[in-house]
Design an enzyme around this catalytic site. Structure first.
Site, PDB file in Angstrom:
ATOM      1  N   ARG A  77      -9.794   5.606  18.448  1.00  0.00           N
ATOM      2  CA  ARG A  77      -9.029   6.616  19.185  1.00  0.00           C
ATOM      3  C   ARG A  77      -9.903   7.858  19.342  1.00  0.00           C
ATOM      4  O   ARG A  77     -10.355   8.427  18.350  1.00  0.00           O
ATOM      5  CB  ARG A  77      -7.741   6.946  18.424  1.00  0.00           C
ATOM      6  CG  ARG A  77      -6.961   8.093  19.018  1.00  0.00           C
ATOM      7  CD  ARG A  77      -5.623   8.332  18.287  1.00  0.00           C
ATOM      8  NE  ARG A  77      -4.957   9.472  18.887  1.00  0.00           N
ATOM      9  CZ  ARG A  77      -4.828  10.664  18.305  1.00  0.00           C
ATOM     10  NH1 ARG A  77      -5.269  10.872  17.080  1.00  0.00           N
ATOM     11  NH2 ARG A  77      -4.241  11.649  18.940  1.00  0.00           N
ATOM     12  N   HIS A 121      -6.532  16.779  23.508  1.00  0.00           N
ATOM     13  CA  HIS A 121      -6.520  17.116  22.084  1.00  0.00           C
ATOM     14  C   HIS A 121      -6.962  18.583  21.964  1.00  0.00           C
ATOM     15  O   HIS A 121      -8.034  18.877  21.443  1.00  0.00           O
ATOM     16  CB  HIS A 121      -7.424  16.154  21.305  1.00  0.00           C
ATOM     17  CG  HIS A 121      -7.186  16.118  19.823  1.00  0.00           C
ATOM     18  ND1 HIS A 121      -6.927  14.961  19.123  1.00  0.00           N
ATOM     19  CD2 HIS A 121      -7.183  17.108  18.894  1.00  0.00           C
ATOM     20  CE1 HIS A 121      -6.776  15.237  17.825  1.00  0.00           C
ATOM     21  NE2 HIS A 121      -6.935  16.528  17.656  1.00  0.00           N
ATOM     22  N   ASN A 295       1.225  11.135  13.665  1.00  0.00           N
ATOM     23  CA  ASN A 295       0.154  11.670  12.824  1.00  0.00           C
ATOM     24  C   ASN A 295       0.806  12.237  11.582  1.00  0.00           C
ATOM     25  O   ASN A 295       1.742  13.036  11.671  1.00  0.00           O
ATOM     26  CB  ASN A 295      -0.602  12.793  13.547  1.00  0.00           C
ATOM     27  CG  ASN A 295      -1.332  12.297  14.789  1.00  0.00           C
ATOM     28  OD1 ASN A 295      -1.385  11.090  15.055  1.00  0.00           O
ATOM     29  ND2 ASN A 295      -1.900  13.216  15.536  1.00  0.00           N
ATOM     30  N   GLU A 371      -2.987   9.115  13.207  1.00  0.00           N
ATOM     31  CA  GLU A 371      -3.847   9.884  12.301  1.00  0.00           C
ATOM     32  C   GLU A 371      -3.245   9.878  10.910  1.00  0.00           C
ATOM     33  O   GLU A 371      -2.039  10.061  10.749  1.00  0.00           O
ATOM     34  CB  GLU A 371      -3.960  11.373  12.699  1.00  0.00           C
ATOM     35  CG  GLU A 371      -4.846  11.648  13.862  1.00  0.00           C
ATOM     36  CD  GLU A 371      -4.948  13.129  14.190  1.00  0.00           C
ATOM     37  OE1 GLU A 371      -4.764  13.981  13.281  1.00  0.00           O
ATOM     38  OE2 GLU A 371      -5.192  13.438  15.366  1.00  0.00           O
TER      39      GLU A 371
END
Ligand code: GBH
Length: 476
Positions: A77, A121, A295, A371
């Protein structure tokens, strides 16, 4: 499935993000993002560190792909730097920027590693921030255009797509506490930003669906808070409800249910009347998804503000102002237990709660941990090897929690360790190490830590190895 093995086809991956690893910030037509600007504001990033070089993944990606293959990882990723492929945040793409990602994707595919793209991100092109950034609606529209441009370029070879990484951080840390770029501190702007990030997600999903073949799988990575109340007293339970609204329901409400909950609107009424939500927005945000990324690092413990025995913490990153709008009367506490090098308590039960919750909330959608990992104060031994038994224990306990959730009926399809490499940890610069692979920030040499070798065994066998079976790293 035996007790310790994962389902067939489970993704064992690792994750990074563009600004944290790439470097090469002024090459091949890339222009500054809000993080390039923010890093130059004195006092914002520890040690005055920047992502100018980061870990030079832009030039060393071939080595990094080889490293992943050597570690048996079957998914990677990574995020696309918006200002590398569309420098002003508008208009045509820069071919050289796209070429970088196309080569990376081809390199991964050659090794049998599934590429998993995150479109955003946190690195907004600076020009879009100058035009108002996420508190403005136009930014969501620009994002949808950017999404189609990337999908047109890479959609023939990439099937896994994430619109945004952790919109909570973009809105609350970027515009509320100001500890992240662009460093604004305005609680009304936080709520406007959250809505326009939601809209960007919804318009982005539609843009991706229009450009990508039908087999593409589209989702988002949220950082939902596993919120707990300090006691069962009504005022603490109410603090829990309010932080659940501001951390979780503000995003998953419109995305999964097509609504902003009334209590959220009521709780924030003194900051805004929410008139920035226009007709049709909720329908646009409420798009069917193929997967949800979670995450997870640590739980969140809150109470009504009366003095309590447990130590208070500032709640997220040490900014002078809280990230949380309309929450001055809520106290954040340190959850009991051992902490990581970030000061975050190690407690996998929060991950289990979230997996069970989102399994229900999505009607059984495939879930991915996009994550999870910990910062340790890793140091090479004199022989050059890096031993990180605390990280092995952390990964083991969280992967074991994933197995427990699967046994409880939750459809978890993959796990991405944060992070492949030690990298630029935002406001903490290079002072925090999350990598399974050690990076010497002077020479930029990579050395797999014992956690990487342990995780490689899990990925190869599909079986959760005991933490004490971490192979000893070797150097050559
Ligand atoms: C992720 O953010 C990012 O996606 C990634 O880029 C980053 O490197 C990684 O995590 C490690 O930081 O102050 O005790 O209440 C995670 C951000 C972490 C924000 C946990 C909220 C709560 C900690 N979140 N944090 S606390």
């Amino acid at each position: 499935m035996s007790q310790s093995s994962f389902p067939a086809n489970f993704l064992f991956g690792s994750a990074t993000s563009a600004y944290q690893v790439e470097g090469a910030t002024a090459e091949d037509g890339r222009t500054p993002s809000i993080w390039d600007t923010f890093c130059r504001v004195p006092g914002k990033v520890l040690g005055g560190d920047t992502g100018d070089i980061a870990v030079d993944h832009y030039h060393r990606w071939r080595d990094d792909v080889r490293l992943m293959a050597d570690l048996n990882l079957n998914a990677y990723r990574f995020s696309i730097s918006w200002s590398r492929v569309q420098p002003t945040g508008r208009g045509p793409a820069v071919q050289r920027g796209l070429d970088f990602y196309r080569s990376l994707v081809d390199g991964l595919l050659e090794k049998g590693i599934t590429p998993w793209i995150t479109l955003y991100h946190w690195d907004l092109p600076q020009e879009l921030e100058d035009a108002g950034g996420w508190p403005e609606r136009a930014t969501a529209e620009r994002f949808a255009e950017y999404a189609s441009l990337v999908a047109d370029a890479l959609g023939d070879r990439v099937e896994r797509w994430t619109t945004l990484n952790e919109p909570w951080c973009s809105a609350y840390l970027g515009y509320g506490s100001g500890v992240h770029a662009p460093g604004r501190t305005d609680h009304t702007a936080v709520l406007r930003a959250a809505h326009h990030l939601n809209l960007a997600h919804g318009l982005g999903v539609q843009a991706l669906r229009a450009s990508l073949p039908g087999r593409a799988q589209i989702g988002i990575s949220l950082n939902p808070a596993a919120v707990r109340a300090l006691t069962d007293e009504p005022e603490d339970l109410d603090a829990r409800r309010r932080i659940d609204a501001l951390a979780n329901r503000i995003f998953d409400g419109p995305m999964l249910r097509g609504v902003y909950d009334q209590d959220l609107i009521r709780d924030t009424a003194r900051l805004t009347d929410w008139s920035f939500v226009e007709d049709g927005d909720l329908e646009n945000i409420h798009q069917p998804l193929d997967a949800l990324g979670i995450n997870y690092y640590t739980p969140t413990l809150v109470s009504a503000s009366a003095d309590r025995k447990l130590p208070r913490r500032d709640g997220h990153g040490g900014g002078a102002q809280s990230p949380w709008p309309a929450s001055e009367d809520i106290a954040f506490h340190q959850t009991p237990g051992e902490t990581t090098d970030m000061g975050w308590t190690i407690d996998p039960t929060g991950l289990h709660d979230l997996l069970v919750h989102y399994h229900r909330e999505t009607g059984g959608l495939p879930l991915y941990i996009t994550e999870n990992g910990m910062a340790c104060d890793d140091k090479p031994s004199p022989d050059g090897t890096v031993h990180d038994p605390d990280r092995v224990a952390y990964l083991h306990s969280h992967l074991s929690t994933v197995q427990r959730a699967i046994a409880d009926g939750v459809d978890v399809r993959g796990y991405f360790l944060w992070s492949l490499l030690d990298n630029f940890e935002w406001a903490y610069g290079y002072s925090k190490r999350f990598g399974a692979v050690y990076v010497d920030f002077e020479s930029l040499a990579r050395t797999p830590k014992s956690s990487a070798l342990w995780y490689a065994q899990v990925a190869r066998t599909g079986v959760l190895q005991a933490p004490d079976t971490a192979p000893q790293p070797v150097t050559d």
